[in-house]
Design an enzyme around this catalytic site. Sequence first.
Site, PDB file in Angstrom:
ATOM      1  N   ASP A   1       4.112   2.985  -7.462  1.00 54.99           N
ATOM      2  CA  ASP A   1       2.886   2.602  -8.172  1.00 54.99           C
ATOM      3  C   ASP A   1       2.415   3.752  -9.054  1.00 54.99           C
ATOM      4  OD1 ASP A   1       2.928   0.282  -6.680  1.00 54.99           O
ATOM      5  OD2 ASP A   1       1.546   1.052  -5.157  1.00 54.99           O
TER       6      ASP A   1
HETATM    7  N1  URA Z   1       4.287   1.264  -1.171  1.00 52.48           N
HETATM    8  C1  URA Z   1       3.170   1.210  -1.937  1.00 52.48           C
HETATM    9  O1  URA Z   1       2.174   0.628  -1.550  1.00 52.48           O
HETATM   10  N2  URA Z   1       3.204   1.825  -3.129  1.00 52.48           N
HETATM   11  C2  URA Z   1       4.259   2.534  -3.579  1.00 52.48           C
HETATM   12  O2  URA Z   1       4.191   3.093  -4.680  1.00 52.48           O
HETATM   13  C3  URA Z   1       5.405   2.589  -2.779  1.00 52.48           C
HETATM   14  C4  URA Z   1       5.397   1.943  -1.575  1.00 52.48           C
END
Ligand code: URA
Length: 230
Positions: free
Chosen positions: A101
């Site tokens: 993310d």
């Molecule tokens: N899980 C999440 O919630 N975000 C990420 O970026 C990776 C794994």
Amino acid sequence: MRLDKFICKSTELTRNDAKKLLKAKLVTVNDQVTTSAACKLGEGDVVKIEEEVISLIGHRYIMLNKPEEMICSTTDEVYPSILHLIDVERVFDLHIAGRLDVDTTGLVLITDDGKWSHNITSPNKGCQKTYRVITRVDITDDMVSALEQGVELHNEKAMTKPAMVEVIDSRQMLLTISEGKYHQVKRMLAAVGNKVIELHREKIGSISLDTTLDFGQWRYLTEDEIALFK
Ligand code: URA
């Protein structure tokens, strides 16, 4: 492979550029001037442009320490792509094996070898990823055992696969999961009544983030690291 395709894949030239070079008699195959774009190359054929040997760029394998406020896809109107951090030729031939993310930091593996990245991203392979998670409220024993057993995510029928949890302190854990559902770690923590404040990926399979890399820095993987997903 056709000669014009080989020229494009080995250089920054377009098909049109390649055709012009061929027409201008600047390309040789095994020291014979060749003007045919369709000429089929065999193994061991030596192609030169203006006396300079050209060869295919081999597959590339990179680890990068993703900073916040950059994204793992190639286009976004708000945030720049992490591919802008990598100053190599044909950067947009590369793809990211397992996205993070925008607000998640840490280990990202980048390659142009689709077979290799499939071993990381395919749900059937169950590749483990380890995240350092900082939480909003204290981590309880009940939360740990729920995460270890599997939790129900909002809008998902199946439970998550059992995770591994190593509690570091009251609001910090290392969480290892073998799936890659959308926002999985954040949703898992929400499912046990907590909230992710910071998320940093430290490991994918047996490849650990090189701690000498600052946020935004990258390096090529070693032969041993590459072999782990061959
Ligand atoms: N899980 C999440 O919630 N975000 C990420 O970026 C990776 C794994």
